[in-house]
Design a protein around this motif. Sequence first.
Motif, PDB file in Angstrom:
ATOM      1  N   ALA A  44       0.834  -1.211   0.000  1.00 27.85           N
ATOM      2  CA  ALA A  44       0.000   0.000   0.000  1.00 27.85           C
ATOM      3  C   ALA A  44       0.865   1.254   0.000  1.00 27.85           C
ATOM      4  CB  ALA A  44      -0.935  -0.005   1.215  1.00 27.85           C
TER       5      ALA A  44
ATOM      6  N   GLU B 213      -0.388   4.572  -1.702  1.00 31.21           N
ATOM      7  CA  GLU B 213      -1.562   4.598  -0.835  1.00 31.21           C
ATOM      8  C   GLU B 213      -1.118   4.829   0.611  1.00 31.21           C
ATOM      9  OE1 GLU B 213      -4.380   1.270  -1.647  1.00 31.21           O
ATOM     10  OE2 GLU B 213      -2.823   0.716  -3.093  1.00 31.21           O
TER      11      GLU B 213
ATOM     12  N   ALA C 275      -3.535   4.669   3.403  1.00 29.64           N
ATOM     13  CA  ALA C 275      -4.365   3.463   3.502  1.00 29.64           C
ATOM     14  C   ALA C 275      -4.750   3.243   4.964  1.00 29.64           C
ATOM     15  CB  ALA C 275      -3.614   2.250   2.968  1.00 29.64           C
ATOM     16  N   HIS C 276      -6.009   3.048   5.183  1.00 29.94           N
ATOM     17  CA  HIS C 276      -6.529   2.877   6.537  1.00 29.94           C
ATOM     18  C   HIS C 276      -6.154   1.491   7.062  1.00 29.94           C
ATOM     19  CE1 HIS C 276      -9.450   2.614   9.813  1.00 29.94           C
ATOM     20  NE2 HIS C 276      -9.448   3.949   9.770  1.00 29.94           N
TER      21      HIS C 276
ATOM     22  N   LYS D 196      -7.898  -0.633   8.509  1.00 32.24           N
ATOM     23  CA  LYS D 196      -8.911  -1.638   8.150  1.00 32.24           C
ATOM     24  C   LYS D 196      -8.629  -2.225   6.775  1.00 32.24           C
ATOM     25  CE  LYS D 196     -12.756   0.230  10.831  1.00 32.24           C
ATOM     26  NZ  LYS D 196     -14.066   0.872  10.782  1.00 32.24           N
ATOM     27  N   GLU D 197      -8.209  -1.362   5.832  1.00 30.75           N
ATOM     28  CA  GLU D 197      -7.910  -1.827   4.481  1.00 30.75           C
ATOM     29  C   GLU D 197      -6.647  -2.690   4.475  1.00 30.75           C
ATOM     30  OE1 GLU D 197      -7.964  -2.542   0.408  1.00 30.75           O
ATOM     31  OE2 GLU D 197      -9.536  -2.021   1.839  1.00 30.75           O
TER      32      GLU D 197
ATOM     33  N   ARG E 204      -7.609  -6.007   5.897  1.00 32.48           N
ATOM     34  CA  ARG E 204      -8.413  -6.759   4.917  1.00 32.48           C
ATOM     35  C   ARG E 204      -7.508  -7.395   3.866  1.00 32.48           C
ATOM     36  NH1 ARG E 204      -9.931  -6.729   0.098  1.00 32.48           N
ATOM     37  NH2 ARG E 204      -9.087  -4.707  -0.450  1.00 32.48           N
ATOM     38  N   ARG E 205      -6.566  -6.624   3.342  1.00 32.88           N
ATOM     39  CA  ARG E 205      -5.639  -7.141   2.325  1.00 32.88           C
ATOM     40  C   ARG E 205      -4.769  -8.270   2.876  1.00 32.88           C
ATOM     41  NH1 ARG E 205      -3.343  -1.765  -0.788  1.00 32.88           N
ATOM     42  NH2 ARG E 205      -5.381  -0.956  -1.407  1.00 32.88           N
TER      43      ARG E 205
END
Length: 192
Positions: free
Chosen positions: A25, A30, A33-34, A36-37, A40-41
Amino acid sequence: MPSSRPLRADARGNREALLAAAREAFLTGEADAHVKEIARRAGVAVGTLYRHFETREALVEEVYRKEVGHLCAAPADLLDRHAPDEALRRFLLLLVEHAAVGKGMAVALESIMATDSPVFDDARRQMAQALDRLLAAGVAAGTIRGGVSGRTLLRALGGICGMHATEGWQDEAVRITAILFDGLRFGAGSTG
């Protein structure tokens, strides 16, 4: 506070997945990038991220620390495979490449610049030590001039790589690094 016990295999895998997702990210721009993201990844829950990294800044710091560790491990391999001067030349180019990677992480790294994190001082120290090792090997082989420290060389490269805000900076940095390298070979092996 994290435990000093070794991580279980699944926890170690989760940590590495988080670091890989965050690195990807950050390097692709990015930087914001949060968490949470990123979680998730990595295929884990946000709680898992926070069990490994207390803050987002701690995650950014560890991603950068791993990048620097990987970079600074290169001299041993380079010296095994190449003559000392060629190993130094290749490492200088890796440092330019690292600056390009750092450009992708720059925004993410800004989040830890205001903290009292030692990550940047540690990184500079490790890079200077890696350069010292390569310089010493080159001096011993008579292919690199003496009297130059890794710290000095790192500062010179910092100036070169500090141009990264301009278009085409990396190609120009590679050309200037070649001139710097030629200067390191000038007078090598002379006793004067």
